[in-house]
Design a protein around this motif. Structure first.
Motif, PDB file in Angstrom:
ATOM      1  N   LEU A   1       0.906  -1.222   0.001  1.00 31.71           N
ATOM      2  CA  LEU A   1       0.011   0.081  -0.107  1.00 31.71           C
ATOM      3  C   LEU A   1       0.997   1.139   0.017  1.00 31.71           C
ATOM      4  O   LEU A   1       0.455   2.134  -0.798  1.00 31.71           O
ATOM      5  CB  LEU A   1      -1.125   0.137   1.177  1.00 31.71           C
ATOM      6  N   GLY A   2       1.896   1.163   0.679  1.00 31.80           N
ATOM      7  CA  GLY A   2       2.880   2.210   0.520  1.00 31.80           C
ATOM      8  C   GLY A   2       3.527   2.600  -0.734  1.00 31.80           C
ATOM      9  O   GLY A   2       3.741   3.672  -1.265  1.00 31.80           O
ATOM     10  N   TYR A   3       3.759   1.422  -1.427  1.00 29.89           N
ATOM     11  CA  TYR A   3       4.275   1.652  -2.791  1.00 29.89           C
ATOM     12  C   TYR A   3       3.120   2.073  -3.603  1.00 29.89           C
ATOM     13  O   TYR A   3       3.436   2.845  -4.729  1.00 29.89           O
ATOM     14  CB  TYR A   3       4.654   0.147  -3.343  1.00 29.89           C
ATOM     15  N   PHE A   4       1.890   1.878  -3.280  1.00 28.91           N
ATOM     16  CA  PHE A   4       0.810   2.347  -4.294  1.00 28.91           C
ATOM     17  C   PHE A   4       0.734   4.133  -4.056  1.00 28.91           C
ATOM     18  O   PHE A   4       0.527   4.608  -4.783  1.00 28.91           O
ATOM     19  CB  PHE A   4      -0.191   1.802  -3.654  1.00 28.91           C
ATOM     20  N   ARG A   5       0.960   4.389  -2.781  1.00 26.51           N
ATOM     21  CA  ARG A   5       0.915   5.627  -2.343  1.00 26.51           C
ATOM     22  C   ARG A   5       2.165   6.606  -3.186  1.00 26.51           C
ATOM     23  O   ARG A   5       2.011   7.234  -3.773  1.00 26.51           O
ATOM     24  CB  ARG A   5       1.240   6.038  -1.023  1.00 26.51           C
TER      25      ARG A   5
ATOM     26  N   VAL B   1       2.344  11.377 -24.634  1.00 27.14           N
ATOM     27  CA  VAL B   1       3.210  10.242 -24.835  1.00 27.14           C
ATOM     28  C   VAL B   1       3.544   9.780 -23.361  1.00 27.14           C
ATOM     29  O   VAL B   1       3.300   8.524 -23.028  1.00 27.14           O
ATOM     30  CB  VAL B   1       4.531  10.536 -25.684  1.00 27.14           C
ATOM     31  N   PRO B   2       4.028  10.631 -22.482  1.00 35.44           N
ATOM     32  CA  PRO B   2       4.237  10.198 -21.013  1.00 35.44           C
ATOM     33  C   PRO B   2       3.088   9.805 -20.137  1.00 35.44           C
ATOM     34  O   PRO B   2       2.848   9.156 -19.136  1.00 35.44           O
ATOM     35  CB  PRO B   2       5.029  11.088 -20.255  1.00 35.44           C
ATOM     36  N   MET B   3       1.966  10.360 -20.692  1.00 34.89           N
ATOM     37  CA  MET B   3       0.601   9.900 -20.053  1.00 34.89           C
ATOM     38  C   MET B   3       0.160   8.696 -20.297  1.00 34.89           C
ATOM     39  O   MET B   3      -0.401   8.250 -19.057  1.00 34.89           O
ATOM     40  CB  MET B   3      -0.431  10.939 -20.788  1.00 34.89           C
ATOM     41  N   VAL B   4       0.588   8.027 -21.054  1.00 41.64           N
ATOM     42  CA  VAL B   4       0.269   6.639 -21.613  1.00 41.64           C
ATOM     43  C   VAL B   4       0.539   5.774 -20.554  1.00 41.64           C
ATOM     44  O   VAL B   4      -0.148   4.887 -19.869  1.00 41.64           O
ATOM     45  CB  VAL B   4       0.618   6.222 -22.891  1.00 41.64           C
ATOM     46  N   ASP B   5       1.920   5.637 -20.362  1.00 41.11           N
ATOM     47  CA  ASP B   5       2.456   4.785 -19.172  1.00 41.11           C
ATOM     48  C   ASP B   5       2.107   5.094 -17.795  1.00 41.11           C
ATOM     49  O   ASP B   5       1.728   4.190 -16.816  1.00 41.11           O
ATOM     50  CB  ASP B   5       3.931   4.796 -19.213  1.00 41.11           C
ATOM     51  N   ALA B   6       2.221   6.471 -17.623  1.00 36.47           N
ATOM     52  CA  ALA B   6       1.693   6.772 -16.281  1.00 36.47           C
ATOM     53  C   ALA B   6       0.152   6.544 -15.806  1.00 36.47           C
ATOM     54  O   ALA B   6      -0.115   5.895 -14.863  1.00 36.47           O
ATOM     55  CB  ALA B   6       1.868   8.131 -15.872  1.00 36.47           C
ATOM     56  N   ALA B   7      -0.707   6.600 -16.782  1.00 34.02           N
ATOM     57  CA  ALA B   7      -2.240   6.177 -16.752  1.00 34.02           C
ATOM     58  C   ALA B   7      -2.286   4.685 -16.651  1.00 34.02           C
ATOM     59  O   ALA B   7      -3.144   4.112 -15.805  1.00 34.02           O
ATOM     60  CB  ALA B   7      -2.800   6.856 -17.595  1.00 34.02           C
ATOM     61  N   HIS B   8      -1.630   3.912 -17.431  1.00 39.22           N
ATOM     62  CA  HIS B   8      -1.717   2.418 -17.493  1.00 39.22           C
ATOM     63  C   HIS B   8      -1.077   2.119 -16.197  1.00 39.22           C
ATOM     64  O   HIS B   8      -1.700   1.086 -15.495  1.00 39.22           O
ATOM     65  CB  HIS B   8      -0.498   2.015 -18.427  1.00 39.22           C
ATOM     66  N   SER B   9      -0.068   2.429 -15.429  1.00 38.00           N
ATOM     67  CA  SER B   9       0.535   2.114 -14.254  1.00 38.00           C
ATOM     68  C   SER B   9      -0.604   2.462 -13.177  1.00 38.00           C
ATOM     69  O   SER B   9      -0.814   1.275 -12.424  1.00 38.00           O
ATOM     70  CB  SER B   9       1.717   2.845 -13.806  1.00 38.00           C
ATOM     71  N   LEU B  10      -1.141   3.566 -13.179  1.00 38.93           N
ATOM     72  CA  LEU B  10      -2.152   3.958 -12.002  1.00 38.93           C
ATOM     73  C   LEU B  10      -3.488   2.890 -12.396  1.00 38.93           C
ATOM     74  O   LEU B  10      -4.014   2.638 -11.148  1.00 38.93           O
ATOM     75  CB  LEU B  10      -2.706   5.406 -12.089  1.00 38.93           C
ATOM     76  N   LYS B  11      -3.849   2.699 -13.292  1.00 43.95           N
ATOM     77  CA  LYS B  11      -4.735   1.791 -13.675  1.00 43.95           C
ATOM     78  C   LYS B  11      -4.547   0.396 -13.122  1.00 43.95           C
ATOM     79  O   LYS B  11      -5.483  -0.136 -12.500  1.00 43.95           O
ATOM     80  CB  LYS B  11      -5.149   1.596 -15.120  1.00 43.95           C
ATOM     81  N   GLY B  12      -3.668  -0.148 -13.411  1.00 40.77           N
ATOM     82  CA  GLY B  12      -3.406  -1.379 -12.793  1.00 40.77           C
ATOM     83  C   GLY B  12      -3.228  -1.569 -11.023  1.00 40.77           C
ATOM     84  O   GLY B  12      -3.817  -2.534 -10.714  1.00 40.77           O
ATOM     85  N   GLU B  13      -2.623  -0.497 -10.724  1.00 42.18           N
ATOM     86  CA  GLU B  13      -2.350  -0.580  -9.163  1.00 42.18           C
ATOM     87  C   GLU B  13      -3.660  -0.212  -8.370  1.00 42.18           C
ATOM     88  O   GLU B  13      -4.064  -1.009  -7.531  1.00 42.18           O
ATOM     89  CB  GLU B  13      -1.352   0.363  -8.855  1.00 42.18           C
ATOM     90  N   SER B  14      -4.453   0.865  -9.191  1.00 45.24           N
ATOM     91  CA  SER B  14      -5.768   0.892  -8.693  1.00 45.24           C
ATOM     92  C   SER B  14      -6.768  -0.110  -8.441  1.00 45.24           C
ATOM     93  O   SER B  14      -7.412  -0.489  -7.540  1.00 45.24           O
ATOM     94  CB  SER B  14      -6.397   2.204  -9.344  1.00 45.24           C
TER      95      SER B  14
ATOM     96  N   MET C   1      -9.078  12.492  -6.388  1.00 47.63           N
ATOM     97  CA  MET C   1      -9.879  10.947  -6.651  1.00 47.63           C
ATOM     98  C   MET C   1      -8.709  10.222  -5.925  1.00 47.63           C
ATOM     99  O   MET C   1      -9.022   9.249  -5.122  1.00 47.63           O
ATOM    100  CB  MET C   1     -10.186  10.625  -8.058  1.00 47.63           C
ATOM    101  N   PHE C   2      -7.594  10.437  -6.256  1.00 52.24           N
ATOM    102  CA  PHE C   2      -6.274   9.420  -5.961  1.00 52.24           C
ATOM    103  C   PHE C   2      -6.194   9.625  -4.282  1.00 52.24           C
ATOM    104  O   PHE C   2      -6.150   8.653  -3.634  1.00 52.24           O
ATOM    105  CB  PHE C   2      -5.313   9.619  -6.508  1.00 52.24           C
ATOM    106  N   GLU C   3      -6.350  10.901  -3.858  1.00 52.32           N
ATOM    107  CA  GLU C   3      -6.078  11.031  -2.541  1.00 52.32           C
ATOM    108  C   GLU C   3      -7.173  10.554  -1.414  1.00 52.32           C
ATOM    109  O   GLU C   3      -7.080  10.014  -0.580  1.00 52.32           O
ATOM    110  CB  GLU C   3      -5.876  12.410  -2.160  1.00 52.32           C
ATOM    111  N   GLU C   4      -8.540  10.716  -2.196  1.00 55.84           N
ATOM    112  CA  GLU C   4      -9.564  10.158  -1.424  1.00 55.84           C
ATOM    113  C   GLU C   4      -9.458   8.586  -1.349  1.00 55.84           C
ATOM    114  O   GLU C   4      -9.804   7.955  -0.361  1.00 55.84           O
ATOM    115  CB  GLU C   4     -10.984  10.535  -2.231  1.00 55.84           C
ATOM    116  N   THR C   5      -9.102   8.077  -2.647  1.00 54.59           N
ATOM    117  CA  THR C   5      -9.038   6.644  -2.551  1.00 54.59           C
ATOM    118  C   THR C   5      -8.071   6.257  -1.512  1.00 54.59           C
ATOM    119  O   THR C   5      -8.337   5.061  -0.953  1.00 54.59           O
ATOM    120  CB  THR C   5      -8.523   6.091  -4.111  1.00 54.59           C
ATOM    121  N   LEU C   6      -6.861   6.738  -1.737  1.00 57.09           N
ATOM    122  CA  LEU C   6      -5.751   6.417  -0.647  1.00 57.09           C
ATOM    123  C   LEU C   6      -6.040   6.502   0.757  1.00 57.09           C
ATOM    124  O   LEU C   6      -5.767   5.788   1.540  1.00 57.09           O
ATOM    125  CB  LEU C   6      -4.506   7.337  -0.942  1.00 57.09           C
TER     126      LEU C   6
END
Length: 128
Positions: free
Chosen positions: A21-25, A45-58, A100-105
Protein backbone atom coordinates in the motif's frame (compact mmCIF):
# COMPACT_ATOMS: atom_id res chain seq x y z
CA UNK A 1 -14.41 0.75 -4.01
CA UNK A 2 -14.81 -2.94 -4.58
CA UNK A 3 -14.24 -4.07 -1.00
CA UNK A 4 -14.26 -7.73 -2.03
CA UNK A 5 -11.25 -7.19 -4.33
CA UNK A 6 -9.62 -5.14 -1.59
CA UNK A 7 -10.16 -7.92 0.98
CA UNK A 8 -8.83 -10.56 -1.42
CA UNK A 9 -5.72 -8.48 -2.10
CA UNK A 10 -5.20 -7.84 1.59
CA UNK A 11 -5.55 -11.53 2.38
CA UNK A 12 -3.23 -12.55 -0.48
CA UNK A 13 -0.54 -10.06 0.53
CA UNK A 14 -0.83 -10.81 4.26
CA UNK A 15 1.84 -9.00 6.26
CA UNK A 16 3.18 -7.38 3.08
CA UNK A 17 -0.08 -5.49 2.52
CA UNK A 18 0.91 -2.29 4.34
CA UNK A 19 4.25 -2.17 2.51
CA UNK A 20 2.56 -2.67 -0.88
CA UNK A 21 0.00 0.00 0.00
CA UNK A 22 2.95 2.31 0.69
CA UNK A 23 4.30 1.55 -2.78
CA UNK A 24 0.87 2.38 -4.20
CA UNK A 25 1.02 5.74 -2.41
CA UNK A 26 4.48 6.49 -3.85
CA UNK A 27 3.90 5.12 -7.35
CA UNK A 28 0.39 6.54 -7.60
CA UNK A 29 1.53 9.98 -6.51
CA UNK A 30 4.27 9.84 -9.14
CA UNK A 31 1.85 8.64 -11.84
CA UNK A 32 -0.62 11.43 -11.07
CA UNK A 33 2.22 13.99 -11.20
CA UNK A 34 3.41 12.63 -14.57
CA UNK A 35 -0.13 12.77 -15.97
CA UNK A 36 -0.56 16.36 -14.77
CA UNK A 37 2.84 17.36 -16.17
CA UNK A 38 2.01 15.73 -19.51
CA UNK A 39 -1.32 17.56 -19.59
CA UNK A 40 0.42 20.90 -18.96
CA UNK A 41 2.89 20.10 -21.76
CA UNK A 42 0.05 18.87 -24.02
CA UNK A 43 2.14 15.73 -24.55
CA UNK A 44 0.13 12.50 -24.51
CA UNK A 45 3.18 10.21 -24.75
CA UNK A 46 4.20 10.18 -21.04
CA UNK A 47 0.53 10.16 -20.09
CA UNK A 48 0.08 6.66 -21.55
CA UNK A 49 2.51 4.79 -19.28
CA UNK A 50 1.64 6.79 -16.15
CA UNK A 51 -2.09 6.23 -16.61
CA UNK A 52 -1.53 2.55 -17.44
CA UNK A 53 0.42 2.04 -14.19
CA UNK A 54 -2.16 3.89 -12.12
CA UNK A 55 -4.95 1.85 -13.72
CA UNK A 56 -3.36 -1.49 -12.83
CA UNK A 57 -2.34 -0.57 -9.30
CA UNK A 58 -5.77 0.90 -8.54
CA UNK A 59 -7.52 -2.19 -9.85
CA UNK A 60 -5.36 -4.40 -7.61
CA UNK A 61 -6.81 -2.63 -4.54
CA UNK A 62 -10.38 -2.55 -5.83
CA UNK A 63 -10.34 1.20 -6.53
CA UNK A 64 -12.62 0.91 -9.53
CA UNK A 65 -13.48 4.59 -10.01
CA UNK A 66 -9.81 5.57 -9.99
CA UNK A 67 -8.88 2.68 -12.27
CA UNK A 68 -11.63 3.62 -14.75
CA UNK A 69 -10.50 7.27 -14.78
CA UNK A 70 -6.90 6.21 -15.39
CA UNK A 71 -8.04 3.88 -18.18
CA UNK A 72 -9.96 6.66 -19.92
CA UNK A 73 -6.91 8.90 -19.71
CA UNK A 74 -4.68 6.11 -21.01
CA UNK A 75 -6.95 5.24 -23.94
CA UNK A 76 -7.45 8.87 -24.91
CA UNK A 77 -3.70 9.52 -24.68
CA UNK A 78 -3.00 6.46 -26.86
CA UNK A 79 -5.44 7.74 -29.44
CA UNK A 80 -3.83 11.18 -29.32
CA UNK A 81 -0.39 9.64 -29.89
CA UNK A 82 -1.69 7.67 -32.88
CA UNK A 83 -3.41 10.72 -34.38
CA UNK A 84 -0.69 13.22 -33.46
CA UNK A 85 -3.21 15.15 -31.39
CA UNK A 86 -3.16 16.85 -28.00
CA UNK A 87 -5.03 15.42 -24.99
CA UNK A 88 -7.14 18.43 -24.01
CA UNK A 89 -10.36 16.40 -24.10
CA UNK A 90 -9.29 14.61 -20.88
CA UNK A 91 -8.45 17.85 -19.05
CA UNK A 92 -11.47 17.64 -16.69
CA UNK A 93 -10.57 14.06 -15.82
CA UNK A 94 -6.92 14.96 -15.23
CA UNK A 95 -7.99 17.83 -12.97
CA UNK A 96 -10.20 15.43 -10.97
CA UNK A 97 -7.53 12.72 -10.80
CA UNK A 98 -5.44 13.98 -7.85
CA UNK A 99 -8.43 14.50 -5.50
CA UNK A 100 -9.79 11.11 -6.57
CA UNK A 101 -6.43 9.45 -5.89
CA UNK A 102 -6.08 11.13 -2.48
CA UNK A 103 -9.64 10.18 -1.51
CA UNK A 104 -9.04 6.58 -2.56
CA UNK A 105 -5.74 6.43 -0.71
CA UNK A 106 -7.37 7.83 2.44
CA UNK A 107 -10.03 5.10 2.29
CA UNK A 108 -7.46 2.37 1.79
CA UNK A 109 -5.19 3.63 4.54
CA UNK A 110 -8.06 4.15 6.96
CA UNK A 111 -9.28 0.61 6.43
CA UNK A 112 -5.79 -0.84 6.75
CA UNK A 113 -4.96 1.05 9.94
CA UNK A 114 -4.11 -1.24 12.87
CA UNK A 115 -6.02 1.16 15.14
CA UNK A 116 -9.20 0.58 13.17
CA UNK A 117 -8.75 -3.16 13.57
CA UNK A 118 -8.15 -2.95 17.33
CA UNK A 119 -10.99 -0.60 18.22
CA UNK A 120 -13.80 -3.19 18.25
CA UNK A 121 -11.75 -5.42 20.56
CA UNK A 122 -10.97 -2.52 22.89
CA UNK A 123 -14.62 -1.45 23.08
CA UNK A 124 -15.76 -5.05 23.48
CA UNK A 125 -13.30 -5.53 26.34
CA UNK A 126 -14.65 -2.45 28.12
CA UNK A 127 -18.20 -3.70 27.79
CA UNK A 128 -17.34 -7.21 28.89
Amino acid sequence: MDWIVYAETRLALGPNFVRILGYFREDGTESVRKIEDAMRAQDPVPMVDAAHSLKGESLQFGALRLSEAAERIEMTARSCVEHHDTPEEVLPLVVALRPMFEETLALLEQDSSPLIERQPQKYHHRLG
